[in-house]
Scaffold this motif. Sequence first.
Motif, PDB file in Angstrom:
ATOM      1  N   ALA A  10    -112.406   5.690  -6.642  1.00  0.00           N
ATOM      2  CA  ALA A  10    -112.592   6.986  -5.919  1.00  0.00           C
ATOM      3  C   ALA A  10    -114.362   6.550  -5.281  1.00  0.00           C
ATOM      4  N   PHE A  11    -115.251   5.605  -6.608  1.00  0.00           N
ATOM      5  CA  PHE A  11    -116.335   5.910  -6.601  1.00  0.00           C
ATOM      6  C   PHE A  11    -116.612   5.106  -5.826  1.00  0.00           C
ATOM      7  N   ASN A  12    -116.399   4.170  -5.390  1.00  0.00           N
ATOM      8  CA  ASN A  12    -116.587   2.966  -4.148  1.00  0.00           C
ATOM      9  C   ASN A  12    -116.277   2.785  -3.463  1.00  0.00           C
ATOM     10  N   ARG A  13    -114.756   3.573  -3.224  1.00  0.00           N
ATOM     11  CA  ARG A  13    -114.898   4.759  -1.582  1.00  0.00           C
ATOM     12  C   ARG A  13    -115.616   5.614  -1.097  1.00  0.00           C
ATOM     13  N   LEU A  14    -116.786   6.005  -2.453  1.00  0.00           N
ATOM     14  CA  LEU A  14    -117.237   7.059  -1.377  1.00  0.00           C
ATOM     15  C   LEU A  14    -118.996   6.220  -1.405  1.00  0.00           C
ATOM     16  N   LEU A  15    -118.806   4.941  -2.279  1.00  0.00           N
ATOM     17  CA  LEU A  15    -120.133   4.400  -1.699  1.00  0.00           C
ATOM     18  C   LEU A  15    -120.344   3.509  -0.167  1.00  0.00           C
ATOM     19  N   ASP A  16    -118.690   2.997  -0.398  1.00  0.00           N
ATOM     20  CA  ASP A  16    -118.262   2.489   1.271  1.00  0.00           C
ATOM     21  C   ASP A  16    -118.486   3.636   2.399  1.00  0.00           C
ATOM     22  N   ILE A  17    -118.069   4.835   2.442  1.00  0.00           N
ATOM     23  CA  ILE A  17    -118.557   5.928   3.595  1.00  0.00           C
ATOM     24  C   ILE A  17    -119.910   6.160   3.641  1.00  0.00           C
ATOM     25  N   MET A  18    -120.580   6.454   1.860  1.00  0.00           N
ATOM     26  CA  MET A  18    -122.220   6.363   3.212  1.00  0.00           C
ATOM     27  C   MET A  18    -122.888   5.085   2.891  1.00  0.00           C
ATOM     28  N   ASP A  19    -122.780   4.422   3.231  1.00  0.00           N
ATOM     29  CA  ASP A  19    -123.088   3.393   4.297  1.00  0.00           C
ATOM     30  C   ASP A  19    -122.036   3.310   5.328  1.00  0.00           C
ATOM     31  N   ASP A  20    -121.106   4.065   5.611  1.00  0.00           N
ATOM     32  CA  ASP A  20    -121.335   3.970   7.045  1.00  0.00           C
ATOM     33  C   ASP A  20    -121.984   4.873   7.337  1.00  0.00           C
ATOM     34  N   LEU A  21    -121.631   5.939   6.814  1.00  0.00           N
ATOM     35  CA  LEU A  21    -122.805   7.192   7.658  1.00  0.00           C
ATOM     36  C   LEU A  21    -124.215   6.959   8.022  1.00  0.00           C
ATOM     37  N   ARG A  22    -124.641   6.027   6.629  1.00  0.00           N
ATOM     38  CA  ARG A  22    -126.155   5.392   6.960  1.00  0.00           C
ATOM     39  C   ARG A  22    -126.695   5.005   8.406  1.00  0.00           C
ATOM     40  N   ALA A  23    -125.668   3.983   8.899  1.00  0.00           N
ATOM     41  CA  ALA A  23    -125.664   2.820   9.501  1.00  0.00           C
ATOM     42  C   ALA A  23    -124.774   3.957  10.740  1.00  0.00           C
ATOM     43  N   GLN A  24    -123.977   4.610  10.873  1.00  0.00           N
ATOM     44  CA  GLN A  24    -123.328   4.816  11.859  1.00  0.00           C
ATOM     45  C   GLN A  24    -123.817   6.401  12.855  1.00  0.00           C
ATOM     46  N   CYS A  25    -123.506   7.489  11.292  1.00  0.00           N
ATOM     47  CA  CYS A  25    -123.830   8.913  11.780  1.00  0.00           C
ATOM     48  C   CYS A  25    -125.512   9.144  12.163  1.00  0.00           C
TER      49      CYS A  25
END
Length: 265
Positions: A10-25
Motif C-alpha cells: 500500500a505504501f509503495n502504491r502511494l509512492l507510485d501515485i505521487m510520482d504520477d501526480l508530480r509528473a502529470q498533474c
Amino acid sequence: MNSRQDQLIAFNRLLDIMDDLRAQCPWDKKQTLESLRHLTIEETYELGDAILNNDLQEIKKELGDLLLHIVFYAKIGSETNDSSTALNTGFDIGDVCNEICDKLIHRHPHIYGDVVVADEEEVKQNWEKLKLKEGKKSVLEGVPKGLPALVKASRIQDKVKGVGFDWEEPHQVWDKVQEELNELQAEVNAGNLDRMEAEFGDVLFSMINYARFLNVNPEDALERTNKKFIKRFQYLESKAGELGKPLADMTLAEMDIFWEEAKKL
C-alpha cells in the motif's frame, strides 16, 4: 487488519501515485515545500479535530492526508540537489525513514542498549539529556517558534520538566495560580493595561502548568469547551429562529432560558 506485506504494498502504491501526480498533474507539478506548508498545518488541525471527536474513520482519512503531505515533501526533496553545499543536498522518503529510525534507536538506549529505566519519567529525562549531548544548546530549542501560544507554553513546561526544573507537588502549582490571580487583580484595580496583559499571561501560564500536574491537556480541554459552547449557542440560535426573533432583539433573560435547555441536552 493488513499484514506487514500488504502495508508495504500500500505504501509503495502511494509512492507510485505521487510520482504520477508530480509528473502529470498541473497543480501537483507547481507545488513547493513552502506552498504546502499552510496546507499541512490545516491537515494537522483536522486530524486533531477527528481525534477529539473520537471518529476513527475520520482519523484514518486525516492520517492519509498527512501521510500524503510527508510523501509529497520527500518527493520534492528528491528533486533538490544543490552541489554547492553539502548542507543543502536532496533527500527522498528512504532518507526520511532512515533518519527517524536512527534517531529512535539512539534515543531509546533502554530498548536498543544497556540503559535501565524505572518508568516513563526516566525515559523522558533521558530523551532530553540525549538531545543536549547531540549538540543542542538549550532544551527549549525543540519548541517550534510558530506554535500557538497555549500549545507552546505546554511544550515549554514539559521540556524543562525533563531536566528537573519543576514543582514537586500539585498544591504548590495551585498556590502559584492563586498568587498570579491576585497580582492580576491588583493590576486591574490599578488600571494599567500593559501590566494587566503581562499578569494575565502569567495566570494562563500557571494554569497550563497546573493542568499538566492534573494530567489534563490544556489544548484539548479548551477545544472541548469551544465545541460545547458552539453547540449550545447554535441551539440558542435555532430556538430564536423558531420564534422568528433575532438574537439581537432578545433579552439576556430570554436567551438564558434556551441556554439552560441546551446545557440539559
